[in-house]
Design a protein around this motif. Structure first.
Motif, PDB file in Angstrom:
ATOM      1  N   PHE A 173     -10.067   2.705  18.121  1.00 43.15           N
ATOM      2  CA  PHE A 173     -10.978   3.600  18.843  1.00 43.15           C
ATOM      3  C   PHE A 173     -12.374   2.986  18.867  1.00 43.15           C
ATOM      4  O   PHE A 173     -12.747   2.237  17.961  1.00 43.15           O
ATOM      5  CB  PHE A 173     -11.035   4.975  18.166  1.00 43.15           C
ATOM      6  CG  PHE A 173      -9.798   5.799  18.388  1.00 43.15           C
ATOM      7  CD1 PHE A 173      -9.608   6.474  19.588  1.00 43.15           C
ATOM      8  CD2 PHE A 173      -8.813   5.878  17.418  1.00 43.15           C
ATOM      9  CE1 PHE A 173      -8.461   7.212  19.810  1.00 43.15           C
ATOM     10  CE2 PHE A 173      -7.657   6.620  17.628  1.00 43.15           C
ATOM     11  CZ  PHE A 173      -7.487   7.288  18.835  1.00 43.15           C
ATOM     12  N   VAL A 174     -13.154   3.302  19.896  1.00 44.47           N
ATOM     13  CA  VAL A 174     -14.541   2.810  19.982  1.00 44.47           C
ATOM     14  C   VAL A 174     -15.491   4.006  20.068  1.00 44.47           C
ATOM     15  O   VAL A 174     -15.058   5.145  20.260  1.00 44.47           O
ATOM     16  CB  VAL A 174     -14.767   1.857  21.179  1.00 44.47           C
ATOM     17  CG1 VAL A 174     -13.881   0.633  21.062  1.00 44.47           C
ATOM     18  CG2 VAL A 174     -14.529   2.570  22.506  1.00 44.47           C
ATOM     19  N   ASP A 175     -16.799   3.689  19.929  1.00 49.57           N
ATOM     20  CA  ASP A 175     -17.840   4.739  19.944  1.00 49.57           C
ATOM     21  C   ASP A 175     -17.505   5.871  18.969  1.00 49.57           C
ATOM     22  O   ASP A 175     -17.618   7.065  19.308  1.00 49.57           O
ATOM     23  CB  ASP A 175     -18.023   5.327  21.351  1.00 49.57           C
ATOM     24  CG  ASP A 175     -18.572   4.297  22.327  1.00 49.57           C
ATOM     25  OD1 ASP A 175     -18.997   3.214  21.876  1.00 49.57           O
ATOM     26  OD2 ASP A 175     -18.569   4.565  23.541  1.00 49.57           O
ATOM     27  N   VAL A 176     -17.069   5.491  17.775  1.00 47.83           N
ATOM     28  CA  VAL A 176     -16.691   6.508  16.781  1.00 47.83           C
ATOM     29  C   VAL A 176     -17.963   7.078  16.151  1.00 47.83           C
ATOM     30  O   VAL A 176     -18.748   6.341  15.569  1.00 47.83           O
ATOM     31  CB  VAL A 176     -15.806   5.888  15.673  1.00 47.83           C
ATOM     32  CG1 VAL A 176     -15.447   6.940  14.625  1.00 47.83           C
ATOM     33  CG2 VAL A 176     -14.548   5.263  16.270  1.00 47.83           C
ATOM     34  N   SER A 177     -18.174   8.379  16.313  1.00 45.28           N
ATOM     35  CA  SER A 177     -19.367   8.962  15.684  1.00 45.28           C
ATOM     36  C   SER A 177     -18.979  10.184  14.855  1.00 45.28           C
ATOM     37  O   SER A 177     -18.033  10.911  15.187  1.00 45.28           O
ATOM     38  CB  SER A 177     -20.430   9.315  16.730  1.00 45.28           C
ATOM     39  OG  SER A 177     -20.042  10.463  17.422  1.00 45.28           O
ATOM     40  N   LEU A 178     -19.709  10.349  13.772  1.00 40.48           N
ATOM     41  CA  LEU A 178     -19.411  11.410  12.794  1.00 40.48           C
ATOM     42  C   LEU A 178     -20.627  12.316  12.680  1.00 40.48           C
ATOM     43  O   LEU A 178     -21.756  11.836  12.524  1.00 40.48           O
ATOM     44  CB  LEU A 178     -19.117  10.753  11.438  1.00 40.48           C
ATOM     45  CG  LEU A 178     -19.000  11.663  10.213  1.00 40.48           C
ATOM     46  CD1 LEU A 178     -17.837  12.639  10.349  1.00 40.48           C
ATOM     47  CD2 LEU A 178     -18.801  10.813   8.941  1.00 40.48           C
ATOM     48  N   SER A 179     -20.411  13.626  12.758  1.00 45.56           N
ATOM     49  CA  SER A 179     -21.526  14.561  12.541  1.00 45.56           C
ATOM     50  C   SER A 179     -21.066  15.693  11.634  1.00 45.56           C
ATOM     51  O   SER A 179     -19.858  15.942  11.499  1.00 45.56           O
ATOM     52  CB  SER A 179     -22.025  15.120  13.885  1.00 45.56           C
ATOM     53  OG  SER A 179     -20.950  15.682  14.615  1.00 45.56           O
ATOM     54  N   ASN A 180     -22.032  16.353  11.005  1.00 43.93           N
ATOM     55  CA  ASN A 180     -21.723  17.439  10.064  1.00 43.93           C
ATOM     56  C   ASN A 180     -22.339  18.727  10.563  1.00 43.93           C
ATOM     57  O   ASN A 180     -23.439  18.719  11.114  1.00 43.93           O
ATOM     58  CB  ASN A 180     -22.284  17.103   8.681  1.00 43.93           C
ATOM     59  CG  ASN A 180     -21.588  15.902   8.114  1.00 43.93           C
ATOM     60  OD1 ASN A 180     -20.395  15.918   7.880  1.00 43.93           O
ATOM     61  ND2 ASN A 180     -22.334  14.824   7.937  1.00 43.93           N
TER      62      ASN A 180
END
Ligand code: SAM
Length: 196
Positions: A173-180
């Motif tokens: 996967f690309v552009d993997v972003s994590l937020s809380n």
């Protein structure tokens, strides 16, 4: 939500889970955080009682929502709860698990896993399946509750969002972003990524 990653999913746990957590804030917040076009074809992997599927159907009113779950009791509850939904005609529930998704290659534009990723028996195999069924430029979202010390449900490194991020990148996967995201005393993490 109590840790329950080692649950045996059957008709009894399906009823218990739906009663206790079927309307957990994460089921709708995950849908709010994701991006949709009205015509998207969305797959909800481990859809449980279908709360996210019903919220999804409002977002993609000219598309389709497919919920899969390997627990027959969950599929039964999801179908019952969706019968009178105003968007019921675009929601379909099927028996299926992440590791062998019963859909054709490139047949969906968005996939989601809400409170289900840590239940997958084989995350690598499941992620390969998500890549197979997604169209190019398709989006994949994962949402799960965060527990103490920033970890989520699950065992060992797979309970660490930083480790999960590496797993997602390694899978392709690309552009993997994590937020809380906070909700009262509770917290949820949210991954967003793309298949290129
Ligand atoms: C904690 S419940 C979450 C249900 C729903 N997404 C929600 O948030 O209310 C986890 C669900 O994952 C399903 N599940 C278990 N193993 C799975 C697998 N290998 N692939 C996909 N779903 C699975 C269970 O049957 C159960 O319905």
């Amino acid at each position: 939500m109590e840790p329950h990653h080692d649950l045996i999913w059957d008709d009894e746990t399906a009823e218990w889970y739906t009663e206790e957590y079927g309307d957990h804030f994460s089921t709708k917040l995950a849908v709010e955080l994701a991006f949709f076009d009205k015509t998207d074809v969305v797959l909800d992997i481990g859809c449980g009682s279908g709360t996210s599927c019903r919220a999804l159907a409002k977002k993609v009113s000219q598309g389709q929502v497919i919920g899969i779950d390997p627990t027959s009791g969950m599929i039964k509850i999801a179908k019952e709860k969706s019968t009178n939904d105003p968007y019921s005609s675009i929601i379909k529930y099927m028996d299926g698990r992440a590791e062998s998704i019963p859909l054709d290659d490139g047949s969906v534009t968005v996939a989601m896993a809400v409170n289900s990723f840590y239940h997958w028996n084989d995350m690598g195999k499941g992620l390969a399946e998500v890549l197979r069924i997604l169209k190019n430029n398709g989006r994949f979202y994962i949402a799960d509750e965060k527990l103490e010390k920033g970890h989520t449900h699950g065992d060992g490194p797979n309970s660490d969002p930083a480790h999960i991020k590496l797993l997602l990148l390694d899978s392709g996967f690309v552009d993997v972003s994590l937020s809380n995201h906070r909700h009262g005393d509770e917290e949820m993490y949210f991954f967003s990524m793309i298949k290129k």
